[in-house]
Design an enzyme around this catalytic site. Structure first.
Site, mmCIF file in Angstrom:
data_model
loop_
_atom_site.group_PDB
_atom_site.id
_atom_site.type_symbol
_atom_site.label_atom_id
_atom_site.label_comp_id
_atom_site.label_asym_id
_atom_site.label_seq_id
_atom_site.Cartn_x
_atom_site.Cartn_y
_atom_site.Cartn_z
ATOM 1 N N SER A 565 0.842 -1.191 0.000
ATOM 2 C CA SER A 565 0.000 0.000 0.000
ATOM 3 C C SER A 565 0.887 1.255 0.000
ATOM 4 O O SER A 565 1.733 1.394 -0.875
ATOM 5 C CB SER A 565 -0.952 -0.059 1.200
ATOM 6 O OG SER A 565 -1.992 0.849 1.037
ATOM 7 N N ASP A 648 -8.568 -5.139 -5.925
ATOM 8 C CA ASP A 648 -8.130 -3.989 -5.138
ATOM 9 C C ASP A 648 -8.748 -2.730 -5.722
ATOM 10 O O ASP A 648 -8.309 -2.241 -6.756
ATOM 11 C CB ASP A 648 -6.600 -3.895 -5.166
ATOM 12 C CG ASP A 648 -6.083 -2.780 -4.272
ATOM 13 O OD1 ASP A 648 -6.914 -2.078 -3.654
ATOM 14 O OD2 ASP A 648 -4.850 -2.626 -4.177
ATOM 15 N N HIS A 680 -7.061 -5.626 -1.594
ATOM 16 C CA HIS A 680 -5.857 -4.907 -1.176
ATOM 17 C C HIS A 680 -4.961 -5.818 -0.327
ATOM 18 O O HIS A 680 -3.796 -5.553 -0.111
ATOM 19 C CB HIS A 680 -6.307 -3.673 -0.380
ATOM 20 C CG HIS A 680 -5.307 -2.548 -0.334
ATOM 21 N ND1 HIS A 680 -4.690 -2.026 -1.450
ATOM 22 C CD2 HIS A 680 -4.814 -1.821 0.723
ATOM 23 C CE1 HIS A 680 -3.870 -1.040 -1.090
ATOM 24 N NE2 HIS A 680 -3.934 -0.906 0.218
#
Ligand SMILES: *[C@@H]1O[C@H](CO)[C@@H](O)[C@H](O)[C@H]1NC(C)=O
Ligand SMILES: *[C@@H]1O[C@H](CO)[C@@H](O)[C@H](O)[C@H]1NC(C)=O
Ligand SMILES: *[C@@H]1O[C@H](CO)[C@@H](O)[C@H](O)[C@H]1NC(C)=O
Ligand SMILES: *[C@@H]1O[C@H](CO)[C@@H](O)[C@H](O)[C@H]1NC(C)=O
Ligand SMILES: *[C@@H]1O[C@H](CO)[C@@H](O)[C@H](O)[C@H]1NC(C)=O
Ligand SMILES: *[C@@H]1O[C@H](CO)[C@@H](O)[C@H](O)[C@H]1NC(C)=O
Ligand SMILES: *[C@@H]1O[C@H](CO)[C@@H](O)[C@H](O)[C@H]1NC(C)=O
Length: 727
Positions: A565, A648, A680
């Site tokens: 991320s 995601d 994600h």
């Protein structure tokens, strides 16, 4: 062949202390929080375990004796999906049976005695797959309960199995937020429902409860409200008062657009739904504190059912703003008072201890700790922690006012102990590293920490040692960069990015908490706004330098770095900087790449806060921290594994593909790993195994660990075909 070797190493581990391998780590039992019974002598919890032999998970329920720590199985029946204590009885449970004899896709409520679980009886049939049950037995002897599930726009319970399907798959939207996390929005929402079971005593007067299938939707009458809000909303978003009269739930502000604000309110409603829910801290309430407009959370009734404690943030667009504790008195129009308002921490769960005290959890210096706060606490009250080490994941108040804690640490995925403000930790009842062969050999000595001077302030970092660590030897550095970016590496167990699994390949893992990290006060968290590649980058350079200068057992010449991320964004930022040349390999998981592409995210409030404005008002900020600029891309040269999954919707998969395209065209050794069914995060156990095999294999190849450790995971272990059409 490689894959088999890797599995057999794990199998041999049961009897000896050995490294934590990915398959041991993934197939270790995962236990829930422990919930005490009303008399405080027994706790209830569930365990799930995945098997790579049967390729399936299995869940069972257990009891733990809260004096001795002795554990016994309550039920191993796969139909039992949730179990809670019922009323003040210390040995009766209410459970959700995940089948329904009449209705496809629905469940039933059953009641049993803990001593003879097989003799349970069915109390009610429910119309759909509902979950998250909470209940009380009222003074009149009935059971009142609430649970959650899906709702049609008209408020009727939605059952997936019975829903009509349309001939076309088209989706049509007239407002922002068409999708969120991993799901496209539909007219079906989530709601809290209430129901009642009547006591129709059996022969001998023993209580016997039965109820009808009809449930009351408590959320639907408020136009636009939804509770819990997926994907992270859950059982802590609603509560039932101990007297059974009231329900509270959290909903995002129904009058505001979902995608570009974080405002949410706590609604109060009679259990029977006889009046419409009212937002106690919403714009129509006289009691709402001025200027407090952000996310509300964790509403909990007081033992006397007269008050509700909850948290709220002030800012309407900042998901990582500080949470403050509030206590609302039912029926009062006085401004809701805040407790310990100036405390520079952001507590996230709360329980009442009698009527006068509250115990909260809060991130604190890279742990999650318990703090006691009296209801009379003024603005300047300074709560003090009474747990140490590890992180609290759940806490319950026992009849003697001590606290039953379920927690974890980097070296155990589950531990249970009692604590109190006056005595700190009283007694440890159980810890998974002493129960599960998969985790044997893990312990507090596996970790250490240090503080160092960062870009503008003093910063914290964890050190995680490999199994059999010898400080006279050297181990390649594995630098961990956390996401969020408002987050932290804490002394807690994680089923993703578990630093011990990486260390045990033969690294010293360094997990720093740079600018943007939570749990060290607002100033550190907030300073990352419009500063993504600024101070946090320099903080990481300085962490590397500190390790290079002070930790002789770390080989920084063969170091690697990895992150997900925001951590993956930072990996790519590092790849385009001189600092990138300090690493033999990089791994980036689900990171953003092109500054402008951030506008395709689901949660606009996040980018509009972090880049301090919209796509059109502060576009320069999106450009200033763009890792894809030509000057940066020309520097790319360190081997990089790029991971990005199709579902995601926070950072869409095109970001990973774009990065991979550039790395390949620039001739940088690189690989792209994609999961069509993950979001994600990679959570499926079989996918997680391949993820670890590729990530560790990539790092081990370039760091030299593959050569120095005969048991190391290798890229060649993969059973999935590697596609290389144009070598
Ligand atoms: C539960 O049942 C499964 C078989 O379904 C068995 O493998 C397992 O050992 C049992 N576990 C317990 C705790 O009884
Ligand atoms: C679950 O419900 C089904 C259907 O009513 C029933 O046959 C089964 O015995 C129940 N199992 C348990 C453990 O309650
Ligand atoms: C609510 O809507 C669903 C789906 O259209 C329908 O099946 C159901 O009968 C409706 N319920 C009521 C009470 O009108
Ligand atoms: C949020 O979205 C709404 C509706 O799309 C819009 O009216 C509003 O101006 C937006 N807020 C910001 C800060 O852009
Ligand atoms: C509270 O935290 C500090 C570190 O910040 C620790 O040294 C201390 O032992 C903790 N107190 C208790 C009672 O656990
Ligand atoms: C802090 O970081 C910024 C951005 O990397 C850098 O320009 C600046 O020189 C650093 N300041 C110090 C005191 O190291
Ligand atoms: C954000 O924007 C406001 C208004 O333009 C400005 O005052 C503030 O300094 C900016 N903050 C950051 C961190 O860029």
């Amino acid at each position: 062949m490689g894959a088999l070797r890797w599995l057999s190493v794990a199998a041999a581990a049961a009897s000896t202390v050995s490294a934590l391998t990915p398959d041991q780590f993934i197939s270790a039992p995962r236990r829930s929080e422990v919930v005490p019974n009303p008399s405080g002598d027994t706790g209830l919890f569930s365990t799930s375990q995945y098997s790579f032999d049967t390729h399936s998970s299995h869940t069972w329920w257990s009891l733990i004796d809260l004096k001795s720590g002795e554990i016994s199985t309550l039920t191993n029946d796969s139909h039992v999906s949730e179990v809670i204590w019922l009323g003040s009885d210390a040995s009766t449970v209410l459970y959700i049976n995940n089948t329904n004899a009449q209705i496809p896709g629905a469940v039933e409520l059953w009641i049993s005695d803990t001593s003879s679980f097989a003799n349970g009886y069915k109390a009610a049939s429910l119309p759909a797959n509902l979950l998250g049950i909470k209940s009380v037995v009222t003074d009149s002897g009935d059971v009142r309960y609430i649970l959650r599930g899906k709702s049609y726009p008209n408020g009727t319970v939605y059952n997936d199995k019975l829903a009509a399907t349309l001939p076309s798959s088209a989706r049509i939207y007239d407002s922002i937020f068409p999708r969120h996390w991993d799901t496209w929005l539909t007219p079906i929402s989530h709601a809290v429902f209430s129901g009642t079971l009547q006591n129709t005593p059996a022969e001998g007067g023993k209580a016997q409860y039965t109820g009808a299938e009809t449930l009351k939707n408590l959320v639907n009458p408020v136009k636009g409200a939804e509770s819990p809000f997926p994907p992270f909303g859950g059982n802590s978003d609603y509560d039932l008062s101990p007297d059974g009269k009231w329900v509270v739930f959290k909903s995002k502000a129904p009058q505001l657009p979902l995608a570009n604000n974080t405002a949410s309110y706590i609604y109060l409603v009679p259990h029977d739904g006889s009046a419409k829910a009212f937002a106690i801290n919403g714009p129509d309430s006289a009691a709402t504190p001025t200027g407090i407009e952000g996310d509300s959370s964790y509403p909990v009734f007081s033992p006397k059912s007269d008050k509700v404690a909850y948290f709220q943030m002030a800012d309407r667009e900042y998901e990582s703003d500080r949470r403050t504790l509030y206590v609302y008195t039912i029926g009062s129009d006085e401004t809701i008072p805040s407790l310990a308002k100036d405390w520079d921490r952001s507590p996230d769960s709360v329980k009442w201890v009698g009527s006068d005290n509250l115990v909260v959890t809060s991130e604190d210096l890279a742990r999650t700790r318990l703090f006691s706060i009296p209801v009379t606490a003024g603005d300047d009250f300074k709560p003090t922690n009474f747990t140490d080490g590890g992180s609290v994941s759940a806490h319950y108040v026992l009849p003697d006012s001590t606290i039953l804690v379920t927690g974890s640490a980097i070296w155990t995925n589950w531990n249970v102990y009692t604590a109190s403000p006056s005595q700190s930790v009283i007694k440890t009842l159980a810890s998974a590293n002493e129960i599960d062969p998969e985790l044997s050999g893990l312990g507090p000595a596996d970790i250490d920490e240090f503080y160092y001077q960062g870009n503008w302030t003093t910063l914290h970092s964890w050190i995680i040692y490999p199994q059999g660590f010898d400080k006279t030897k050297t181990y390649p550095l594995a630098l961990f960069i956390h996401g969020g970016p408002q987050g932290a590496w804490r002394d807690s167990w994680s089923t993703r990015w578990n630093p011990k699994v990486f260390a045990d390949q033969g690294y010293v893992v360094i997990a720093p908490n740079p600018t943007g990290s939570t749990g060290f006060g607002d100033a550190l968290t907030d300073a990352i706004q419009n500063n993504w590649g600024g101070a946090p980058y320099d903080d990481l350079v300085k962490a590397w330098q500190y390790v290079h200068d002070h930790l002789d057992f770390v080989d920084t010449d063969n170091g690697v770095a990895a992150g997900a991320s925001y951590g993956a964004y930072m990996i790519t930022w590092i790849q385009g900087s001189e600092f990138g040349r300090k690493f033999k390999a990089l791994v980036s998981h689900d990171g953003s790449f092109i500054g402008d592409a951030m506008i395709a995210t689901d949660e606009l409030w996040f980018i509009e806060h972090d880049f301090n404005g919209t796509f059109w008002t502060t576009r320069d900020n999106y450009h200033n921290w763009d890792p894809s600029g030509p000057g940066r891309v020309l520097q790319f040269s360190t081997p990089q594994l790029v991971i990005h999954s199709d579902k995601d919707y926070r950072v869409p998969v095109s970001e990973g593909i774009a990065l991979f395209n550039v790395l390949q065209e620039r001739g940088v050794p690189s690989r792209f790993l994609n999961f069509p069914d993950e979001d994600h995060w990679v959570t499926g156990q079989e996918n997680s195994l391949v993820w670890h095999q590729q990530v560790l294999g990539w790092l081990n190849r370039y760091s030299g660990v593959e050569k120095s450790n005969p048991d190391a995971v290798s890229l060649d272990d993969t059973v999935n075909p590697v596609v290389n059409i144009n070598p």
